[in-house]
Design a protein around this motif. Sequence first.
Motif, mmCIF file in Angstrom:
data_model
loop_
_atom_site.group_PDB
_atom_site.id
_atom_site.type_symbol
_atom_site.label_atom_id
_atom_site.label_comp_id
_atom_site.label_asym_id
_atom_site.label_seq_id
_atom_site.Cartn_x
_atom_site.Cartn_y
_atom_site.Cartn_z
ATOM 1 N N THR A 119 -94.943 -40.715 69.652
ATOM 2 C CA THR A 119 -95.046 -40.867 68.199
ATOM 3 C C THR A 119 -94.182 -42.028 67.702
ATOM 4 N N LYS A 120 -93.084 -42.325 68.382
ATOM 5 C CA LYS A 120 -92.248 -43.461 67.989
ATOM 6 C C LYS A 120 -92.962 -44.781 68.237
ATOM 7 N N GLN A 121 -93.701 -44.871 69.333
ATOM 8 C CA GLN A 121 -94.473 -46.084 69.587
ATOM 9 C C GLN A 121 -95.488 -46.323 68.473
ATOM 10 N N LEU A 122 -96.105 -45.258 68.018
ATOM 11 C CA LEU A 122 -97.072 -45.377 66.924
ATOM 12 C C LEU A 122 -96.386 -45.789 65.630
ATOM 13 N N ALA A 123 -95.215 -45.236 65.359
ATOM 14 C CA ALA A 123 -94.472 -45.603 64.150
ATOM 15 C C ALA A 123 -94.069 -47.073 64.176
ATOM 16 N N ASP A 124 -93.669 -47.562 65.331
ATOM 17 C CA ASP A 124 -93.297 -48.981 65.447
ATOM 18 C C ASP A 124 -94.501 -49.881 65.189
ATOM 19 N N LEU A 125 -95.671 -49.464 65.665
ATOM 20 C CA LEU A 125 -96.896 -50.223 65.382
ATOM 21 C C LEU A 125 -97.211 -50.197 63.889
ATOM 22 N N ALA A 126 -96.972 -49.057 63.261
ATOM 23 C CA ALA A 126 -97.206 -48.938 61.822
ATOM 24 C C ALA A 126 -96.317 -49.894 61.041
ATOM 25 N N ALA A 127 -95.050 -49.991 61.427
ATOM 26 C CA ALA A 127 -94.108 -50.880 60.736
ATOM 27 C C ALA A 127 -94.576 -52.326 60.803
ATOM 28 N N ILE A 128 -95.054 -52.738 61.968
ATOM 29 C CA ILE A 128 -95.551 -54.111 62.142
ATOM 30 C C ILE A 128 -96.782 -54.346 61.273
ATOM 31 N N GLU A 129 -97.678 -53.377 61.264
ATOM 32 C CA GLU A 129 -98.925 -53.528 60.519
ATOM 33 C C GLU A 129 -98.684 -53.541 59.011
ATOM 34 N N ILE A 130 -97.791 -52.703 58.526
ATOM 35 C CA ILE A 130 -97.476 -52.686 57.097
ATOM 36 C C ILE A 130 -96.940 -54.045 56.658
ATOM 37 N N LYS A 131 -96.038 -54.599 57.451
ATOM 38 C CA LYS A 131 -95.473 -55.915 57.141
ATOM 39 C C LYS A 131 -96.547 -56.990 57.157
ATOM 40 N N LYS A 132 -97.438 -56.912 58.133
ATOM 41 C CA LYS A 132 -98.513 -57.897 58.254
ATOM 42 C C LYS A 132 -99.433 -57.867 57.034
ATOM 43 N N LEU A 133 -99.658 -56.663 56.505
ATOM 44 C CA LEU A 133 -100.539 -56.497 55.348
ATOM 45 C C LEU A 133 -99.881 -56.871 54.028
ATOM 46 N N GLY A 134 -98.556 -57.047 54.047
ATOM 47 C CA GLY A 134 -97.843 -57.405 52.821
ATOM 48 C C GLY A 134 -97.398 -56.218 52.000
ATOM 49 N N GLY A 135 -97.334 -55.042 52.634
ATOM 50 C CA GLY A 135 -96.899 -53.844 51.925
ATOM 51 C C GLY A 135 -95.422 -53.567 52.106
ATOM 52 N N GLU A 136 -94.933 -52.610 51.335
ATOM 53 C CA GLU A 136 -93.530 -52.190 51.418
ATOM 54 C C GLU A 136 -93.460 -50.809 52.069
ATOM 55 N N SER A 137 -92.575 -50.668 53.047
ATOM 56 C CA SER A 137 -92.399 -49.389 53.755
ATOM 57 C C SER A 137 -91.472 -48.483 52.948
ATOM 58 N N VAL A 138 -92.018 -47.788 51.977
ATOM 59 C CA VAL A 138 -91.177 -47.046 51.044
ATOM 60 C C VAL A 138 -90.611 -45.743 51.624
ATOM 61 N N LEU A 139 -91.195 -45.225 52.714
ATOM 62 C CA LEU A 139 -90.665 -43.990 53.291
ATOM 63 C C LEU A 139 -89.355 -44.208 54.042
ATOM 64 N N LEU A 140 -89.176 -45.398 54.603
ATOM 65 C CA LEU A 140 -87.970 -45.675 55.378
ATOM 66 C C LEU A 140 -86.738 -45.563 54.490
ATOM 67 N N GLY A 141 -85.898 -44.568 54.773
ATOM 68 C CA GLY A 141 -84.688 -44.347 53.980
ATOM 69 C C GLY A 141 -84.892 -43.426 52.797
#
Length: 205
Positions: A38-60
């Motif tokens: 599940t951590k590998q999937l989360a790391d992929l999600a972080a990369i994809e969110i950044k690529k799309l120009g979104g903000e990762s609001v759940l982190l923190g």
Amino acid sequence: MITKVKTAQEIKDMRTSGAMIMNVFDYLKSKTEIGTTTKQLADLAAIEIKKLGGESVLLGYSGFPDVICIAVNDEVVHGIPGRKVIEDGDLVSFDLCIGYNKMITDAATTFIVGEGSGVKRRLLKGTEEALIAGIRAVKGDGTMTGDIGAAVEKVMTKYGFGIVRDLVGHGVGHSVHEGPDVQKKGEKGTGTKLKKGMTIAIEPM
């Protein structure tokens, strides 16, 4: 705090962040394989969110340590990504919030890796039906939150499912969680009256 009526531009920005979430979900599903953590999937999600120009609001957010919640099997919604390895037949849920121009959208999706049991497939079918029923209960300005809860509960009861009562749907937009609560059970005509331009997350579980 009751969710504010959103402007046309704010709703447009939420549609953009919502489209980002769906793109991330589609991408992660294509990468979810037996043996993936599940951590590998989360790391992929972080990369994809950044690529799309979104903000990762759940982190923190309230101390949450990652960009996405990933729950497996009987975990409910807010699973923390880690060393958990995906196995054949697992029920996997992604719960994600993305911000765009300071407007936040919240969505979740659940799927089976491999074939899965008949019970799990029935759970997916019934919960999807409950979501659709909840959405259809929204009739525009003046809809009561109890109308939504009653519609969701009716389907869940038909399938013989229990309802997670500690976690509820909610308003969303300027923050991850706004009022009003949108229960998964209730009586028609009760609860909070919704106004045109409010934005909510309906969350049958």
